[in-house]
Motif scaffolding. Structure first.
Motif, PDB file in Angstrom:
ATOM      1  N   ALA A   2       0.821  -1.212   0.000  1.00  0.00           N
ATOM      2  CA  ALA A   2       0.000   0.000   0.000  1.00  0.00           C
ATOM      3  C   ALA A   2       0.854   1.261   0.000  1.00  0.00           C
ATOM      4  O   ALA A   2       0.356   2.354  -0.293  1.00  0.00           O
ATOM      5  N   ASP A   3       2.143   1.128   0.318  1.00  0.00           N
ATOM      6  CA  ASP A   3       3.028   2.286   0.328  1.00  0.00           C
ATOM      7  C   ASP A   3       3.411   2.729  -1.075  1.00  0.00           C
ATOM      8  O   ASP A   3       3.874   3.856  -1.279  1.00  0.00           O
ATOM      9  N   ALA A   4       3.242   1.845  -2.063  1.00  0.00           N
ATOM     10  CA  ALA A   4       3.597   2.183  -3.445  1.00  0.00           C
ATOM     11  C   ALA A   4       2.512   3.058  -4.069  1.00  0.00           C
ATOM     12  O   ALA A   4       1.324   2.885  -3.813  1.00  0.00           O
ATOM     13  N   VAL A   5       2.946   3.998  -4.909  1.00  0.00           N
ATOM     14  CA  VAL A   5       2.021   4.895  -5.604  1.00  0.00           C
ATOM     15  C   VAL A   5       1.974   4.507  -7.072  1.00  0.00           C
ATOM     16  O   VAL A   5       2.989   4.559  -7.775  1.00  0.00           O
ATOM     17  N   TRP A   6       0.800   4.126  -7.531  1.00  0.00           N
ATOM     18  CA  TRP A   6       0.542   3.880  -8.950  1.00  0.00           C
ATOM     19  C   TRP A   6      -0.424   4.955  -9.407  1.00  0.00           C
ATOM     20  O   TRP A   6      -1.531   5.065  -8.886  1.00  0.00           O
ATOM     21  N   THR A   7      -0.020   5.744 -10.371  1.00  0.00           N
ATOM     22  CA  THR A   7      -0.823   6.895 -10.777  1.00  0.00           C
ATOM     23  C   THR A   7      -0.691   7.149 -12.260  1.00  0.00           C
ATOM     24  O   THR A   7       0.325   6.820 -12.877  1.00  0.00           O
ATOM     25  N   ALA A   8      -1.722   7.760 -12.841  1.00  0.00           N
ATOM     26  CA  ALA A   8      -1.665   8.204 -14.232  1.00  0.00           C
ATOM     27  C   ALA A   8      -1.394   9.703 -14.311  1.00  0.00           C
ATOM     28  O   ALA A   8      -1.460  10.293 -15.386  1.00  0.00           O
ATOM     29  N   SER A   9      -1.065  10.309 -13.177  1.00  0.00           N
ATOM     30  CA  SER A   9      -0.780  11.741 -13.134  1.00  0.00           C
ATOM     31  C   SER A   9       0.721  11.982 -13.229  1.00  0.00           C
ATOM     32  O   SER A   9       1.513  11.323 -12.549  1.00  0.00           O
ATOM     33  N   LEU A  10       1.093  12.952 -14.044  1.00  0.00           N
ATOM     34  CA  LEU A  10       2.504  13.299 -14.197  1.00  0.00           C
ATOM     35  C   LEU A  10       2.974  14.318 -13.163  1.00  0.00           C
ATOM     36  O   LEU A  10       4.152  14.652 -13.123  1.00  0.00           O
ATOM     37  N   CYS A  11       2.081  14.793 -12.321  1.00  0.00           N
ATOM     38  CA  CYS A  11       2.437  15.862 -11.387  1.00  0.00           C
ATOM     39  C   CYS A  11       3.567  15.451 -10.452  1.00  0.00           C
ATOM     40  O   CYS A  11       4.544  16.170 -10.272  1.00  0.00           O
ATOM     41  N   ARG A  12       3.461  14.284  -9.830  1.00  0.00           N
ATOM     42  CA  ARG A  12       4.488  13.861  -8.886  1.00  0.00           C
ATOM     43  C   ARG A  12       5.762  13.444  -9.611  1.00  0.00           C
ATOM     44  O   ARG A  12       6.855  13.562  -9.097  1.00  0.00           O
ATOM     45  N   HIS A  13       5.597  12.962 -10.832  1.00  0.00           N
ATOM     46  CA  HIS A  13       6.748  12.491 -11.589  1.00  0.00           C
ATOM     47  C   HIS A  13       7.706  13.615 -11.899  1.00  0.00           C
ATOM     48  O   HIS A  13       8.934  13.443 -11.895  1.00  0.00           O
ATOM     49  N   GLY A  14       7.185  14.815 -12.152  1.00  0.00           N
ATOM     50  CA  GLY A  14       8.016  15.933 -12.575  1.00  0.00           C
ATOM     51  C   GLY A  14       9.016  16.408 -11.541  1.00  0.00           C
ATOM     52  O   GLY A  14       9.986  17.079 -11.866  1.00  0.00           O
TER      53      GLY A  14
END
Length: 505
Positions: free
Chosen positions: A486-498
């Motif tokens: 549950a600590d892992a983040v799977w997302t389709a948002s690029l906001c955190r990636h940047g």
């Protein structure tokens, strides 16, 4: 939950007159917590008083507040414009007073500030609204402050020379202690003039750069600023959207030879295209490679959006030490380029690799597999966005990907993957204990209709079935939770990636 000490500090800085009266009685060890409280609650007047009586030689934003992504939630990740300006103005006021005071009065000032460290104050230069200080506006504010103090020093020297001259006829006016201001700087054509003048100014407000970012500048403008920077301490030079081309890069890079602390060089969107060969292309490539080879401590290189087909060996062949971060997005690489990387001294040292924008659906897939095998012991961050990776391609890539045992971040946005493909990816990568962030694409089965072409259209949500996608995202979250991840983040948002940066790895 805040400590009692912090709550008391918040109370004190909430009333400016009380703060000003109390600072003469407050022991030095309480100043840091008062600064944090004033910054969190956006108390610019309290900040000016605190900095004006700062009892230590160093004031570091990172030391007091922490990096933006690791600050206490109450402090936030954004830098309030009024708070940052208050700190800068307090330093200016301190130096103006020091210039005006007689030499005998200088030791009576409580302010002991000699170094103001504002590095790392901003994650990036994204404009977050008028109330927040961007990297660009912070650079302009510092440059103007530097010029103001220098102008005031000149005026004080003129007044002093009229009142009193030493035996040699030279003004005996006292020069105050300098304050060295360390900062990350961002400049474009609009702010070029004020920053150039500030960097060339000799005064007690000494502006020193850690990370230098320049955008949309001419060759002459870029060279002018690099020559004006103090090389010591500059760890990154980022020149983007400058349209330099090979001739421009060959004119600029010689001026980096004296930057002995340079670790990161970013040259994206430099308009280099070896596929459109001209009479000077080969000579330009040799020149560029030679100058890269003269940067002995270089660890990060970004050549994104340059068309380098078949020339990677030539460009990187002169480097004497291995790179740890290599960004080659949309570089039109060939199998031979990936083969060179796999065999080079860089592969076993790479921590960050960006190969976005390449078509791995055909003849680049196998070279990529080999490259991942060679980087598996060191790789922490991998970007393969907009690479036409289908479920079948990803399945073929998974054995090599799963050997990257230290992988922390995986970027796959913009690839035509399905929901079953994403579930397979999740299950297979559960064995990667450090994988904390996966940026995945909108699944192809979550579109109302057949997604449009070209492949870059996978980036857009125009035809996305939001309800269906929300169900898929929820299901992926349940799979992570049931697997103890549950600590892992799977997302389709690029906001955190940047915000993920080589220096943060």
């Amino acid at each position: 939950m805040h400590s009692l000490l912090f709550l008391c500090a918040r109370r004190l800085v909430s009333h400016c007159p009380a703060t000003r009266r109390a600072l003469d009685l407050v022991p030095p060890q309480l100043f840091p917590v008062l600064f944090r409280a004033a910054f969190q609650d956006e108390r610019p007047l309290a900040l000016r008083d605190l900095v004006g009586t700062w009892p230590f030689p160093v004031l570091s934003f990172r030391g007091l507040l922490g990096p933006p992504r690791h600050r206490h939630p109450s402090l936030g990740e954004k830098a309030s414009k009024s708070c940052v300006q208050a700190v800068i103005l307090a330093v200016v006021a301190h130096l103006r007073r020091a210039l005006e005071e007689p030499a005998g009065d200088a030791s009576e000032s409580r302010c002991r500030l000699r170094v103001l460290d504002m590095t790392g104050l901003h994650d990036d230069d994204t404009d977050r609204g008028p109330e927040w200080m961007s990297l660009w506006s912070g650079t302009v504010a510092l440059a103007k402050a530097c010029l103001e103090v220098s102008k005031h020093q000149t005026e004080c020297l003129k007044r002093g020379s009229k009142r009193h001259k030493g035996p040699s006829g030279v003004s005996a006016a006292r020069r105050p202690f300098d304050v060295e201001v360390r900062a990350d700087l961002f400049v474009n054509a609009t702010s070029f003039g004020v920053l150039r003048d500030a960097l060339r100014t000799a005064g007690p407000f000494r502006l020193k750069c850690r990370d230098f970012h320049a955008e949309e500048l001419s060759v002459a403008g870029t060279v002018s600023l690099l020559e004006s920077l103090e090389p010591a301490g500059v760890r990154r030079v980022d020149l983007r959207f400058n349209n330099l081309g090979l001739p421009g890069l060959c004119a600029v890079l010689p001026h980096l030879a004296g930057f002995g602390d340079l670790l990161s060089l970013k040259l994206p969107y430099s308009n280099v295209n070896v596929r459109r060969s001209t009479a000077g292309t080969e000579a330009g490539l040799r020149c560029l490679a030679s100058h890269l080879g003269r940067l002995p401590r270089l660890k990060e290189l970004n050549l994104g959006s340059s068309r380098l087909s078949g020339k990677l060996r030539q460009l990187l062949g002169d480097l004497q030490t291995p790179l740890e971060s290599l960004e080659l997005a949309f570089c039109y690489l060939l199998p031979a380029d990936l083969a060179f990387l796999s065999q080079s001294l860089h592969a076993p040292a790479l921590k960050k690799l960006d190969l976005s924008g390449h078509d791995f659906s055909e003849n680049l897939l196998q070279p990529l597999q080999h490259l991942l095998e060679e980087t598996s012991a060191s790789l922490l961050h991998l970007d393969l966005m907009e690479c036409r990776l289908t479920d079948a391609c990803l399945e073929a890539l998974l054995p090599a990907l799963c050997r990257c045992s230290r992988l922390r971040c995986l970027g796959l946005f913009g690839n035509p993957l399905s929901t079953p493909g994403l579930k397979t990816l999740l299950r297979k990568t559960l064995l990667l204990p450090d994988l904390r962030l996966v940026v995945y694409p909108y699944p192809v089965d979550c579109y109302h209709l057949e997604p449009p072409r070209p492949p870059s259209a996978w980036l857009f949500q125009d035809a996305l079935d939001e309800e269906r996608f929300a169900a898929v995202a929820a299901e992926l979250g349940r799979m992570l939770a049931s697997s103890g991840r549950a600590d892992a983040v799977w997302t389709a948002s690029l906001c955190r990636h940047g915000a993920l940066d080589y220096f943060a790895l």
